[in-house]
Design a protein around this motif. Structure first.
Motif, PDB file in Angstrom:
ATOM      1  N   THR A  49       0.927  -1.321   0.010  1.00 16.96           N
ATOM      2  CA  THR A  49       0.152   0.142  -0.056  1.00 16.96           C
ATOM      3  C   THR A  49       0.879   1.302   0.025  1.00 16.96           C
ATOM      4  O   THR A  49       1.967   1.125   0.561  1.00 16.96           O
ATOM      5  N   TYR A  50       0.268   2.188  -0.476  1.00 17.96           N
ATOM      6  CA  TYR A  50       1.024   3.595  -0.594  1.00 17.96           C
ATOM      7  C   TYR A  50       0.347   4.859  -0.313  1.00 17.96           C
ATOM      8  O   TYR A  50      -0.860   4.788  -0.469  1.00 17.96           O
ATOM      9  N   ALA A  51       0.936   5.622   0.260  1.00 16.05           N
ATOM     10  CA  ALA A  51       0.264   7.169   0.385  1.00 16.05           C
ATOM     11  C   ALA A  51       0.141   7.641  -0.966  1.00 16.05           C
ATOM     12  O   ALA A  51       0.585   7.435  -1.837  1.00 16.05           O
ATOM     13  N   ALA A  52      -1.187   8.553  -0.864  1.00 15.16           N
ATOM     14  CA  ALA A  52      -1.322   9.027  -2.164  1.00 15.16           C
ATOM     15  C   ALA A  52      -0.640   9.815  -2.617  1.00 15.16           C
ATOM     16  O   ALA A  52      -0.481  10.026  -3.913  1.00 15.16           O
ATOM     17  N   SER A  53       0.324  10.690  -1.970  1.00 13.60           N
ATOM     18  CA  SER A  53       1.477  11.632  -2.222  1.00 13.60           C
ATOM     19  C   SER A  53       2.598  10.881  -3.004  1.00 13.60           C
ATOM     20  O   SER A  53       3.372  11.476  -3.826  1.00 13.60           O
ATOM     21  N   VAL A  54       2.603   9.462  -3.029  1.00  9.01           N
ATOM     22  CA  VAL A  54       3.755   8.960  -3.408  1.00  9.01           C
ATOM     23  C   VAL A  54       3.430   7.886  -4.444  1.00  9.01           C
ATOM     24  O   VAL A  54       4.260   7.228  -5.156  1.00  9.01           O
ATOM     25  N   LYS A  55       2.071   7.520  -4.668  1.00  8.43           N
ATOM     26  CA  LYS A  55       1.557   6.521  -5.592  1.00  8.43           C
ATOM     27  C   LYS A  55       1.897   6.817  -7.044  1.00  8.43           C
ATOM     28  O   LYS A  55       1.550   7.773  -7.426  1.00  8.43           O
ATOM     29  N   GLY A  56       2.605   5.872  -7.645  1.00 11.85           N
ATOM     30  CA  GLY A  56       2.961   5.746  -9.018  1.00 11.85           C
ATOM     31  C   GLY A  56       4.375   6.219  -9.120  1.00 11.85           C
ATOM     32  O   GLY A  56       4.869   6.277 -10.236  1.00 11.85           O
ATOM     33  N   ARG A  57       5.046   6.843  -8.175  1.00 12.06           N
ATOM     34  CA  ARG A  57       6.395   7.228  -8.064  1.00 12.06           C
ATOM     35  C   ARG A  57       7.384   6.431  -7.240  1.00 12.06           C
ATOM     36  O   ARG A  57       8.397   6.227  -7.497  1.00 12.06           O
ATOM     37  N   PHE A  58       6.767   5.902  -6.067  1.00 10.82           N
ATOM     38  CA  PHE A  58       7.550   5.051  -5.164  1.00 10.82           C
ATOM     39  C   PHE A  58       7.182   3.548  -5.216  1.00 10.82           C
ATOM     40  O   PHE A  58       6.003   3.318  -5.504  1.00 10.82           O
ATOM     41  N   THR A  59       8.219   2.536  -4.967  1.00 20.25           N
ATOM     42  CA  THR A  59       7.916   1.252  -5.188  1.00 20.25           C
ATOM     43  C   THR A  59       8.529   0.578  -3.918  1.00 20.25           C
ATOM     44  O   THR A  59       9.683   0.540  -3.606  1.00 20.25           O
ATOM     45  N   ILE A  60       7.691  -0.224  -3.078  1.00 19.17           N
ATOM     46  CA  ILE A  60       8.448  -0.669  -1.900  1.00 19.17           C
ATOM     47  C   ILE A  60       8.425  -2.182  -2.291  1.00 19.17           C
ATOM     48  O   ILE A  60       7.632  -2.715  -2.841  1.00 19.17           O
ATOM     49  N   SER A  61       9.590  -2.873  -1.839  1.00 20.84           N
ATOM     50  CA  SER A  61       9.801  -4.346  -2.103  1.00 20.84           C
ATOM     51  C   SER A  61      10.598  -4.882  -1.067  1.00 20.84           C
ATOM     52  O   SER A  61      11.288  -4.048  -0.097  1.00 20.84           O
ATOM     53  N   ARG A  62      10.841  -6.378  -1.107  1.00 20.76           N
ATOM     54  CA  ARG A  62      11.595  -6.812  -0.158  1.00 20.76           C
ATOM     55  C   ARG A  62      12.149  -8.071  -0.785  1.00 20.76           C
ATOM     56  O   ARG A  62      11.585  -8.605  -1.565  1.00 20.76           O
ATOM     57  N   ASP A  63      13.275  -8.440  -0.151  1.00 20.48           N
ATOM     58  CA  ASP A  63      14.135  -9.615  -0.292  1.00 20.48           C
ATOM     59  C   ASP A  63      14.091 -10.482   0.948  1.00 20.48           C
ATOM     60  O   ASP A  63      15.062 -10.126   1.555  1.00 20.48           O
ATOM     61  N   ASN A  64      13.355 -11.324   1.063  1.00 24.09           N
ATOM     62  CA  ASN A  64      13.358 -12.108   2.813  1.00 24.09           C
ATOM     63  C   ASN A  64      14.580 -12.911   2.759  1.00 24.09           C
ATOM     64  O   ASN A  64      14.965 -13.270   3.736  1.00 24.09           O
ATOM     65  N   SER A  65      15.332 -13.454   1.488  1.00 26.23           N
ATOM     66  CA  SER A  65      16.334 -14.327   1.616  1.00 26.23           C
ATOM     67  C   SER A  65      17.525 -13.563   2.025  1.00 26.23           C
ATOM     68  O   SER A  65      18.636 -13.902   2.633  1.00 26.23           O
ATOM     69  N   LYS A  66      17.426 -11.935   1.932  1.00 24.74           N
ATOM     70  CA  LYS A  66      18.526 -11.150   2.272  1.00 24.74           C
ATOM     71  C   LYS A  66      18.163 -10.291   3.368  1.00 24.74           C
ATOM     72  O   LYS A  66      18.904  -9.537   3.988  1.00 24.74           O
ATOM     73  N   ASN A  67      16.832 -10.445   4.066  1.00 27.35           N
ATOM     74  CA  ASN A  67      16.382  -9.767   5.234  1.00 27.35           C
ATOM     75  C   ASN A  67      16.406  -8.276   4.941  1.00 27.35           C
ATOM     76  O   ASN A  67      16.811  -7.432   5.932  1.00 27.35           O
ATOM     77  N   THR A  68      16.118  -7.851   3.799  1.00 29.51           N
ATOM     78  CA  THR A  68      16.136  -6.328   3.387  1.00 29.51           C
ATOM     79  C   THR A  68      15.065  -6.029   2.725  1.00 29.51           C
ATOM     80  O   THR A  68      14.451  -6.620   1.962  1.00 29.51           O
ATOM     81  N   ALA A  69      14.720  -4.967   2.904  1.00 28.06           N
ATOM     82  CA  ALA A  69      13.491  -4.333   2.276  1.00 28.06           C
ATOM     83  C   ALA A  69      13.993  -2.757   1.436  1.00 28.06           C
ATOM     84  O   ALA A  69      15.044  -2.416   1.764  1.00 28.06           O
ATOM     85  N   TYR A  70      13.335  -2.511   0.291  1.00 30.42           N
ATOM     86  CA  TYR A  70      13.696  -1.391  -0.419  1.00 30.42           C
ATOM     87  C   TYR A  70      12.544  -0.464  -0.527  1.00 30.42           C
ATOM     88  O   TYR A  70      11.451  -0.705  -0.644  1.00 30.42           O
ATOM     89  N   LEU A  71      13.142   0.789  -1.009  1.00 24.19           N
ATOM     90  CA  LEU A  71      11.797   1.714  -1.342  1.00 24.19           C
ATOM     91  C   LEU A  71      12.532   2.569  -2.595  1.00 24.19           C
ATOM     92  O   LEU A  71      13.678   3.235  -2.511  1.00 24.19           O
ATOM     93  N   GLU A  72      12.243   2.394  -3.690  1.00 30.61           N
ATOM     94  CA  GLU A  72      12.525   2.790  -4.890  1.00 30.61           C
ATOM     95  C   GLU A  72      11.777   4.182  -5.079  1.00 30.61           C
ATOM     96  O   GLU A  72      10.498   4.144  -5.176  1.00 30.61           O
ATOM     97  N   MET A  73      12.415   5.268  -5.110  1.00 35.93           N
ATOM     98  CA  MET A  73      11.856   6.547  -5.379  1.00 35.93           C
ATOM     99  C   MET A  73      12.265   7.070  -6.670  1.00 35.93           C
ATOM    100  O   MET A  73      13.222   7.420  -6.828  1.00 35.93           O
ATOM    101  N   ASN A  74      11.189   7.405  -7.311  1.00 34.13           N
ATOM    102  CA  ASN A  74      11.226   7.980  -8.802  1.00 34.13           C
ATOM    103  C   ASN A  74      10.788   9.253  -8.784  1.00 34.13           C
ATOM    104  O   ASN A  74       9.890   9.626  -8.011  1.00 34.13           O
ATOM    105  N   SER A  75      11.024  10.291  -9.936  1.00 34.44           N
ATOM    106  CA  SER A  75      10.224  11.634 -10.042  1.00 34.44           C
ATOM    107  C   SER A  75      10.312  12.299  -8.947  1.00 34.44           C
ATOM    108  O   SER A  75       9.428  12.741  -8.421  1.00 34.44           O
ATOM    109  N   LEU A  76      11.400  12.428  -7.929  1.00 39.20           N
ATOM    110  CA  LEU A  76      11.605  12.827  -6.831  1.00 39.20           C
ATOM    111  C   LEU A  76      11.042  14.324  -6.872  1.00 39.20           C
ATOM    112  O   LEU A  76      11.571  15.121  -7.983  1.00 39.20           O
ATOM    113  N   LYS A  77      10.512  14.958  -5.748  1.00 36.30           N
ATOM    114  CA  LYS A  77       9.980  16.379  -5.844  1.00 36.30           C
ATOM    115  C   LYS A  77      10.701  17.054  -4.706  1.00 36.30           C
ATOM    116  O   LYS A  77      10.969  16.121  -3.471  1.00 36.30           O
ATOM    117  N   PRO A  78      10.818  18.251  -4.583  1.00 36.86           N
ATOM    118  CA  PRO A  78      11.283  18.742  -3.476  1.00 36.86           C
ATOM    119  C   PRO A  78      10.568  18.491  -2.024  1.00 36.86           C
ATOM    120  O   PRO A  78      11.065  18.372  -1.020  1.00 36.86           O
TER     121      PRO A  78
END
Length: 116
Positions: free
Chosen positions: A59-88
């Motif tokens: 799920t995403y906040a409306a302010s970032v939906k379509g620009r941010f992507t959350i993901s995880r790799d449980n084999s690496k115990n790591t989560a990610y937040l890919e942020m595109n089209s960043l704004k001030p």
């Protein structure tokens, strides 16, 4: 010892991209949902994105939906937040939070600054 360590923050120009990482240790990572929050000084912490333990629901906040992507790799115990089209207005300290009812664990945060 439980640890959540964020990395990947920095200074980026408007329209640019960053990928944040959240590396976990000391608990069963796949059993916890991961939430990314952000906070600007003087304001409340804002929930940005959530991913379920297995990684099959996001799920995403409306302010970032379509620009941010959350993901995880449980084999690496790591989560990610890919942020595109960043704004001030995306400038903030970003925190990951590992949640399993009734509580969870916080990371120390990583600063993201979007400026030309």
């Amino acid at each position: 010892q439980v640890q959540l360590v964020e990395s990947g923050g920095g200074l980026v120009q408007p329209g640019g991209s960053l990928r944040l990482s959240c590396a976990a240790s000391g608990f069963t990572f796949s059993r916890y949902a991961i939430k990314w929050y952000r906070q600007v000084p003087g304001k409340e912490r804002e929930l940005v994105a959530t991913i379920a333990g297995p990684g099959d629901s996001t799920t995403y906040a409306a302010s970032v939906k379509g620009r941010f992507t959350i993901s995880r790799d449980n084999s690496k115990n790591t989560a990610y937040l890919e942020m595109n089209s960043l704004k001030p207005e995306d400038t903030a300290a970003y925190y990951c939070y590992a949640y399993r009812f009734p509580g969870g664990y916080w990371g120390q945060g990583t600063q993201v600054t979007v400026s030309s």
